[in-house]
Design an enzyme around this catalytic site. Structure first.
Site, mmCIF file in Angstrom:
data_model
loop_
_atom_site.group_PDB
_atom_site.id
_atom_site.type_symbol
_atom_site.label_atom_id
_atom_site.label_comp_id
_atom_site.label_asym_id
_atom_site.label_seq_id
_atom_site.Cartn_x
_atom_site.Cartn_y
_atom_site.Cartn_z
ATOM 1 N N ASP A 61 -52.447 30.982 -12.836
ATOM 2 C CA ASP A 61 -52.728 31.707 -14.078
ATOM 3 C C ASP A 61 -53.192 33.117 -13.705
ATOM 4 O O ASP A 61 -54.181 33.270 -12.985
ATOM 5 C CB ASP A 61 -53.830 30.935 -14.817
ATOM 6 N N HIS A 87 -50.458 30.477 -17.326
ATOM 7 C CA HIS A 87 -51.300 30.578 -18.527
ATOM 8 C C HIS A 87 -50.532 30.223 -19.800
ATOM 9 O O HIS A 87 -51.082 30.275 -20.896
ATOM 10 C CB HIS A 87 -51.828 32.024 -18.641
ATOM 11 N N SER A 116 -57.483 29.464 -23.760
ATOM 12 C CA SER A 116 -57.827 30.844 -23.434
ATOM 13 C C SER A 116 -58.959 31.343 -24.332
ATOM 14 O O SER A 116 -60.032 30.743 -24.326
ATOM 15 C CB SER A 116 -56.564 31.702 -23.521
#
Lengths: 302, 302
Positions: B244, B279, B163
């Site tokens: 995600d 995610h 991320s």
């Protein structure tokens, strides 16, 4: 009674399901996580076995799901994983008056409480070893998930656990040993093997079961190995870290080896002391591959 | 400057060290975790490489250490892992006035801030790509740990991240591409590839770097692939889950593939969209084995 699928999370080759259901045993809503391995989503897999993992004090179904890393092992051998909660929960569920972490909420000790006010909700033995497997079996028969495979949550099962959950696994395995729902395999990580003799267990057993020793003995692994006869070749696998701060005072795995001497369990309990490991999921996850292989063999997968 | 070893935790075949040190870059005490694989404790291993893992928004060094499960992969191939923190911390470190989770504490964006009041402490680019590797290299030369093996934290290194940390890995890799400290390998999980164009990045870059676009471009991977020339055969590995929730609005990995078209990076960025993954660390841990193999190849371990 049925389950709500709160979320379906892709993990490794399969899916982790976060489930919620109303339990008759605990009279509460219960959370449980189930990992369905990649084989479940392949047409050819047929009926796959399940391994129940009982967590320790202060845990929820999330801890082991996130940190024990059973998923790749479940994919490797083809078994489902079940991660039950550690106690009933909810506003009306009585907690330890002192709100400690070793009794009450998240510390159900996998027994059926007989003492007020806990006897109404704290029926974790019946929940884990009877209600939950039956409900899971039924739900997944008709869930429409998977690609024609089923999981035998009821009869082709193994059990394992960590700390208080290691006790729960040993205790349930031995108590169910002569029942139709006999677990085919049992292992434990840093298990509390003789709760009747240590502080955690005395508090838990005293609070849930009262002061009568006979009520404690039917759950205590150190007693159970003396009264339950090994069928012949069943073995139990235990790992214990030597740097675990609870090793010497609470867990005392040698007491189980001692107790087994002269019984049909002598030489059948494989206790591995592992140098330098602690009580955390860093320890558990390090030995999950060995436990997975052990259960896979006992479940006829290899 | 040196490190305090806060704890040494046995994990898999090696040890996870929780370290603390005073950073000149951030003018704070910084936490960092280092995993030393089993090879480090074997006389014959010699000098082993290191993989840096940059974590995402709201993380500390613990998240990936507990949940990404790099340890067995590090043991398999023989590399150390470094898990830096995501920002400076401490009472005197300015946070987002709104105390949001996407700016300020635990959201340092791996840049060197130029804007007040952040410029004093938020020097995460210099910290991660310069100070930390040098300090680790020096400390482990004389730490007395291990059995004669050393880790080359400085020159035989790879970088990856999740991320915001995926952005940090791509950005650092490309910026260091022509430097003596070139990372030999780069990968990313659910990376923020074009921070200049999305809300997370605009807030982070705006707050730390001000409003001048040229200051943003030197960190933005989508710009960097246009100005940094690929040596020839270097590839970047990226995984992105299609479920995600940040995929379409914040991460937008296709923008990096688009940007690479017509440049020396065209066809060199291997973007894998993985169906149904989210995610979380359930996603990261599922693909760590593939990333580990990728880095092991690029580091000459296989």
């Amino acid at each position: 009674m049925s389950f709500n699928i709160e979320s379906q999370i892709s993990s490794c080759g399969g899916k982790l399901l976060k489930l919620k259901h109303d339990s008759k045993s605990t009279k509460t809503s219960m959370d449980v996580n189930v990992y369905l391995p990649r084989q479940y989503f392949e047409e050819k897999a047929g009926k796959i076995p399940a391994v129940y993992y009982l967590s320790g004090l202060s845990c929820t179904p999330q801890n082991a799901s996130e940190k024990a890393f059973w998923q790749p092992q479940a994919d490797k051998y083809g078994f489902a994983m079940v991660f039950p909660d550690t106690s009933p929960r909810g506003e009306n569920v009585p907690d330890d008056p002192e709100e400690s972490w070793d009794f009450g909420l998240s510390a159900g000790f996998y027994v059926d409480a007989t003492q007020s006010p806990y006897h109404k909700n704290y029926k974790m033995y019946s929940y884990v070893h009877d209600e939950l497997p039956r409900e899971l079996y039924q739900f997944f028969q008709t869930s429409g998930l998977g690609a024609g495979s089923t999981v035998d949550f009821l009869d082709n099962v193994a059990i394992t656990g960590h700390s208080m959950g290691g006790f729960g696994a040993l205790s349930g395995y031995l108590q169910q040993y002569s029942s139709p729902r006999k677990y085919k395999s049992c292992s434990a990580f840093a298990a509390l093997v003789n709760p009747s003799q240590v502080q955690w267990g005395k508090k838990g057993f005293g609070g849930y079961l009262g002061s009568e020793v006979a009520q404690w003995e039917k759950y205590d692994p150190v007693n159970l190995v003396k009264v339950v006869s090994n069928n012949g070749n069943d073995t139990i696998l235990i790992h214990q870290g030597t740097s675990d701060p609870f090793y010497k005072d609470q867990l005392k795995p040698h007491l189980l080896i001692e107790a087994a001497k002269g019984t049909s369990w002598e030489g059948k309990i494989n206790l591995n002391l592992v140098d330098g490991f602690d009580h955390s999921y860093y320890f558990v996850s390090s030995f999950v591959p060995q436990h997975a292989e052990f259960h896979a063999k006992n479940l006829g997968l290899i």
